[in-house]
Design a protein around this motif. Structure first.
Motif, PDB file in Angstrom:
ATOM      1  N   ASN B 179       0.805  -1.179  -0.056  1.00  0.00           N
ATOM      2  CA  ASN B 179      -0.035   0.035   0.105  1.00  0.00           C
ATOM      3  C   ASN B 179       0.816   1.370   0.073  1.00  0.00           C
ATOM      4  O   ASN B 179       0.279   2.442   0.068  1.00  0.00           O
ATOM      5  N   GLN B 181       2.552   2.815   2.195  1.00  0.00           N
ATOM      6  CA  GLN B 181       2.283   3.710   3.440  1.00  0.00           C
ATOM      7  C   GLN B 181       2.853   2.949   4.532  1.00  0.00           C
ATOM      8  O   GLN B 181       2.724   2.007   4.980  1.00  0.00           O
ATOM      9  N   ALA B 186       4.834   7.845   3.554  1.00  0.00           N
ATOM     10  CA  ALA B 186       4.898   7.106   2.208  1.00  0.00           C
ATOM     11  C   ALA B 186       6.156   6.262   2.470  1.00  0.00           C
ATOM     12  O   ALA B 186       7.259   6.604   2.868  1.00  0.00           O
ATOM     13  N   LYS B 241      -1.156  -4.866  -4.567  1.00  0.00           N
ATOM     14  CA  LYS B 241      -1.363  -3.479  -4.585  1.00  0.00           C
ATOM     15  C   LYS B 241      -2.463  -3.118  -3.936  1.00  0.00           C
ATOM     16  O   LYS B 241      -3.583  -3.220  -4.600  1.00  0.00           O
ATOM     17  N   VAL B 243      -4.951   0.120  -1.648  1.00  0.00           N
ATOM     18  CA  VAL B 243      -5.149   1.465  -1.193  1.00  0.00           C
ATOM     19  C   VAL B 243      -5.512   1.469   0.196  1.00  0.00           C
ATOM     20  O   VAL B 243      -6.455   0.593   0.578  1.00  0.00           O
ATOM     21  N   ASN B 246      -9.003   1.790   2.033  1.00  0.00           N
ATOM     22  CA  ASN B 246      -9.863   1.561   1.018  1.00  0.00           C
ATOM     23  C   ASN B 246     -11.345   1.478   1.312  1.00  0.00           C
ATOM     24  O   ASN B 246     -11.602   0.729   2.556  1.00  0.00           O
ATOM     25  N   MET B 252      -8.379   7.183   2.326  1.00  0.00           N
ATOM     26  CA  MET B 252      -7.677   6.529   1.326  1.00  0.00           C
ATOM     27  C   MET B 252      -6.468   7.286   0.858  1.00  0.00           C
ATOM     28  O   MET B 252      -6.600   8.725   1.139  1.00  0.00           O
ATOM     29  N   HIS B 253      -5.488   6.611   0.367  1.00  0.00           N
ATOM     30  CA  HIS B 253      -4.260   7.235  -0.281  1.00  0.00           C
ATOM     31  C   HIS B 253      -3.459   8.110   0.706  1.00  0.00           C
ATOM     32  O   HIS B 253      -2.825   8.981   0.320  1.00  0.00           O
ATOM     33  N   THR B 254      -3.359   7.719   2.123  1.00  0.00           N
ATOM     34  CA  THR B 254      -2.699   8.553   3.067  1.00  0.00           C
ATOM     35  C   THR B 254      -2.426   7.526   4.141  1.00  0.00           C
ATOM     36  O   THR B 254      -2.744   6.611   4.369  1.00  0.00           O
ATOM     37  N   HIS B 255      -1.044   8.054   4.926  1.00  0.00           N
ATOM     38  CA  HIS B 255      -0.740   7.124   5.876  1.00  0.00           C
ATOM     39  C   HIS B 255      -1.594   7.953   7.259  1.00  0.00           C
ATOM     40  O   HIS B 255      -1.406   7.246   8.207  1.00  0.00           O
TER      41      HIS B 255
END
Lengths: 317, 281
Positions: B179, B181, B186, B241, B243, B246, B252-255
């Motif tokens: 993912n 993260q 990242a 892979k 997200v 999700n 989403m798309h962040t730590h």
């Protein structure tokens, strides 16, 4: 006083190897893992007899401990073999999480413990391993005194369900316990009877304690020598029974006085029967290169040191 | 053919479980849990051959080991909803006297868990050990494991990864949750690892990619391929892979939600994006 005969010097690690060989023949669930020290741990014979049950993991002790934990799932009884330093300090968190906290039936077998590893020096001479291991909940900690006892202990721990730390050493030392002994985990062995002082010893220091008892006997001091092969669980009753008679105690171990057998004994005494105690142990120090005998002399871990500690503790009674 | 809609419905319910569990105790790791919901559902409902009742030794069934134990919410939810323990017990997550500890453990006897995890990097070794025992027992079932990508920064992994290929441990499928993260940011910022695929290949593993690790059909297809590659002398790695976060848009798309629980308002939004399907616990 009762005396013991050395039937010939032998190394405790060979007792481990002999025990493992025996287990290989009698218990098909026993598997063995080694991190590139097969010869040092005397695991050659098990490997030759049971190649399918022997796992050479390379110089990767953390992986070895994890593999062993996983192998228990499905009923195997893994025995890991490497030096005491690499069996404990190097892999403490692996043992803590994957073995002890996970209640896995792994036998961590550690050779070359303490100063008697000798010339390799302090990087390899761990004097903190008993403390590290005894602090882990559920871990049984055993430090055997001679070849015969190490062989018997190796066989016995396979029948005990739960994680065990079995500590032994490199040099050839007196072999004096019975060949056919019944090794009972957690049960102290009283070697001599005495009224003046209790000497509680473990590992290589047990023979030294017997030698000290002879010297003391010549001086008119009667010493009760107890072989504590199991440091955890400690045989509290054997210690308390003895000190009720003698009124003082010397503990002797090839380990730092911080975290070792001596502290375990002190805890029992403080709680139940405060008693003068002297510690024959290393004094919060690292070791160094030298021959085993030189090191045990320099760091005060031999019969002479036990005699001196006894003289000191007798004055405190 | 599996009923993908049923799996999707279960996944949605698992997401609700995750959000409600971490919200209740204001702690836990929702991000990675949400990212792996489809994988866990697929694994336990379709991929693994497993017995209904739990037995520690797991002889004659596939085994699963979770190495990145902090995603315990998804593990617990899927275990409960696969019948290992009552779904109501999810109410006790991270509470005193619970079997559902912050990180999974065998210590309280929770069915479905075979080893403690949480201190990272230990799962490869344990899973490999279990795989070796399966071979000794002539048990042809497989061992599955899941690991975080950030977790691969721990050195012990590579001891195990090296061992597996050297010893032809070919009855294991280890999945890496890629993912990108980790807690501090990242992975490419914290400690860039380069090509994970190249690393596994260099260590002698067969590698299967699942490009969309949040798509159930893609997971089933990729895992079937992975399974077909077992028993050929090499360990199998799946690069999944996903997200992080999700299914909940703001996670989403962040730590940021790696180890943070939603507040009341955030929970409501998250739940509104995941409508109840099989019933909340």
């Amino acid at each position: 006083m009762k005396t013991y005969t050395n039937t010939g010097n032998k190394d405790t690690r060979s007792g481990f190897g002999a025990g493992l060989t025996e287990l290989g023949k009698t218990n098909e669930n026993v598997v063995a893992l080694c991190a590139d020290l097969i010869g040092s741990l005397k695991m050659d014979e098990f490997k030759a007899n049971h190649p399918e049950r022997f796992f050479q993991v390379g110089i990767a002790e953390a992986n070895m401990i994890g593999l062993a934990a996983g192998m228990t799932i499905g009923g195997k009884i893994p025995f890991t073999g490497t030096f005491a330093n690499f069996s404990t300090g190097r892999v403490y968190d692996q043992i803590r999480q994957s073995v002890a906290y996970s209640d896995k039936n792994v036998k961590i077998c550690a050779s070359h413990a303490g100063l008697t590893l000798g010339e390799d020096g302090a990087t390899h001479q761990i004097l903190e391993d008993i403390g590290l291991m005894k602090m882990l909940p559920g871990m049984t900690v055993i430090n055997t005194c001679d070849y015969n006892q190490t062989k018997a202990a190796t066989i016995a721990i396979a029948k005990h369900h739960g994680p065990v730390y079995l500590r032994f050493g490199r040099p050839k030392v007196a072999n004096f316990t019975p060949e056919d002994q019944n090794f009972e985990i957690g049960k102290a062995v009283q070697l001599t009877e005495g009224n003046d002082v209790t000497i509680v010893a473990t590992g290589h220091l047990v023979w030294e304690a017997l030698e000290a008892a002879k010297t003391l006997n010549d001086q008119g001091i009667s010493a009760e020598v107890i072989n504590i092969h199991t440091i955890k669980p400690l045989d509290d009753k054997a210690i308390l029974d003895s000190v009720s008679k003698t009124g003082c105690v010397v503990t002797a171990e090839e380990h730092n006085y911080l975290g070792g057998l001596g502290e375990s004994v002190a805890r029992v005494l403080a709680q139940h029967q405060p008693t003068p105690q002297e510690f024959v142990a290393t004094n919060d120090t690292f070791g160094e290169s030298g021959t085993p005998a030189q090191l045990m002399e320099k760091y005060g871990l031999n019969a002479n040191a036990i005699v001196k500690a006894t003289e000191t503790v007798l004055k405190r009674k | 053919m599996p009923n993908t809609q049923q799996l999707q419905d279960l996944t949605t319910q698992v997401r609700r479980d995750i959000l409600r569990m971490v919200h209740k105790v204001n702690s836990g790791h929702p991000g990675g849990s949400l990212g792996c919901a489809e994988f866990f559902v697929s694994l336990y409902q379709e991929i693994m051959e497993r017995n209904d009742s739990f037995d520690m030794d797991g002889i004659g069934e596939d085994l699963f080991f979770l190495s990145n134990g902090h995603i315990s919410p998804v593990f617990y939810s899927v275990l409960a909803r696969s019948g290992y323990f009552p779904v109501d017990e999810l109410n006790t997550f991270r509470l005193i006297d619970s079997r559902l500890q912050g990180h999974p453990t065998t210590h309280e006897g929770l069915p479905g868990v075979r080893v403690a995890s949480g201190s990272l990097g230990q799962g490869f070794s344990v899973a490999l050990g279990a795989a070796e025992t399966k071979k000794l027992n002539n048990d042809n079932h497989l061992v599955y494991s899941l690991h975080g990508d950030g977790e691969l920064q721990e050195g012990q992994n590579w001891e195990g990864i090296m061992y597996a290929a050297a010893n032809n441990v070919d009855n294991i499928i280890s999945t890496i949750d890629l993912n990108g993260q980790q807690i501090d940011g990242a992975t490419d910022d914290v400690l860039p690892m380069g090509s994970v695929r190249a690393k596994f290949e260099a260590f002698g593993w067969t590698v299967v990619d699942i490009e969309n690790g949040n798509d159930i059909d893609a997971i089933l297809k990729g895992m079937a391929e992975a399974k077909s590659l077992t028993g050929k002398g090499k360990p199998v790695c799946v690069l999944l892979k996903t997200v992080m976060g999700n299914g909940v848009d703001f996670m989403m798309h962040t730590h940021a939600w790696h180890g943070k629980a939603p507040n009341d308002e955030q929970l409501a939004i998250g739940l509104s994006q995941n409508t109840e399907t099989l019933g909340d616990y």
